[in-house]
Motif scaffolding. Structure first.
Motif, PDB file in Angstrom:
ATOM      1  N   UNK A  65      24.324  46.941  24.410  1.00 19.00           N
ATOM      2  CA  UNK A  65      25.166  46.999  23.145  1.00 19.00           C
ATOM      3  C   UNK A  65      26.265  47.574  23.512  1.00 19.00           C
ATOM      4  N   UNK A  66      27.306  47.087  23.027  1.00 18.46           N
ATOM      5  CA  UNK A  66      28.712  47.766  22.991  1.00 18.46           C
ATOM      6  C   UNK A  66      29.517  47.680  21.561  1.00 18.46           C
ATOM      7  N   UNK A  67      30.281  48.753  21.381  1.00 19.92           N
ATOM      8  CA  UNK A  67      31.168  48.571  20.166  1.00 19.92           C
ATOM      9  C   UNK A  67      32.336  49.100  20.791  1.00 19.92           C
ATOM     10  N   UNK A  68      33.455  48.086  20.691  1.00 13.06           N
ATOM     11  CA  UNK A  68      34.819  48.445  21.264  1.00 13.06           C
ATOM     12  C   UNK A  68      35.762  48.259  19.911  1.00 13.06           C
ATOM     13  N   UNK A  69      36.652  49.052  19.715  1.00  8.71           N
ATOM     14  CA  UNK A  69      37.565  48.986  18.907  1.00  8.71           C
ATOM     15  C   UNK A  69      39.049  48.779  19.511  1.00  8.71           C
ATOM     16  N   UNK A  70      39.658  47.462  19.175  1.00  4.98           N
ATOM     17  CA  UNK A  70      40.723  47.227  19.710  1.00  4.98           C
ATOM     18  C   UNK A  70      41.898  47.570  18.641  1.00  4.98           C
ATOM     19  N   UNK A  71      42.718  48.235  19.434  1.00  4.64           N
ATOM     20  CA  UNK A  71      43.847  49.098  18.386  1.00  4.64           C
ATOM     21  C   UNK A  71      45.233  48.176  18.448  1.00  4.64           C
ATOM     22  N   UNK A  72      45.419  47.167  19.223  1.00  7.29           N
ATOM     23  CA  UNK A  72      46.633  46.336  19.433  1.00  7.29           C
ATOM     24  C   UNK A  72      46.390  45.189  20.033  1.00  7.29           C
ATOM     25  N   UNK A  73      47.328  44.432  20.241  1.00  7.19           N
ATOM     26  CA  UNK A  73      47.314  42.996  20.786  1.00  7.19           C
ATOM     27  C   UNK A  73      47.151  43.108  22.104  1.00  7.19           C
ATOM     28  N   UNK A  74      47.389  44.285  22.862  1.00  5.10           N
ATOM     29  CA  UNK A  74      47.334  44.374  24.377  1.00  5.10           C
ATOM     30  C   UNK A  74      45.705  44.448  24.453  1.00  5.10           C
ATOM     31  N   UNK A  75      44.929  45.349  23.702  1.00  2.88           N
ATOM     32  CA  UNK A  75      43.567  45.340  23.991  1.00  2.88           C
ATOM     33  C   UNK A  75      42.778  44.094  23.489  1.00  2.88           C
ATOM     34  N   UNK A  76      43.304  43.002  23.428  1.00  2.16           N
ATOM     35  CA  UNK A  76      42.600  41.908  22.751  1.00  2.16           C
ATOM     36  C   UNK A  76      41.606  41.214  24.037  1.00  2.16           C
TER      37      UNK A  76
END
Length: 103
Positions: A65-76
């Motif tokens: 199980x993973x939860x990743x919060x992407x903060x900007x375009x570079x994190x996509x």
């Protein structure tokens, strides 16, 4: 008479459905990420769990199980997670991740 009763029952259940409907809440809201973790970050890993279970000598399972919060375009780039297998491993099931896009 039966027709009116049936229509009344249908209307009753349709009116009660919104009362019992679950309001969607975010388990990992982005505003709870500390500022020091967001500074110069493209994404923040909120949860990374792995559970390996041995069922028998020939059978085992791995649940991740993973939860990743992407903060900007570079994190996509963190929006896709590769899964591998070999002739000694089989992939029997894979559940699609829940992706919530915030504008």
């Amino acid at each position: 008479m039966k027709r009116i009763t049936l229509l009344s029952l249908i209307a009753y259940f349709l009116l009660l459905t919104p009362v019992f409907a679950k309001k969607e809440t975010f388990k990992y809201p982005a505003f709870t990420i500390p500022a020091e973790l967001k500074k110069n970050a493209n994404a923040v890993v909120r949860l990374d769990e792995a559970e390996f279970t041995v069922h028998s000598r020939k059978s085992s399972s791995l649940t991740q199980k993973m939860v990743i919060t992407i903060l900007n375009k570079k994190g996509e780039a963190y929006a896709s997670i590769p899964f591998g297998y070999s002739k000694f491993e089989t992939l029997e099931s894979l559940k699609s991740p829940s992706i919530i896009r915030l504008a």
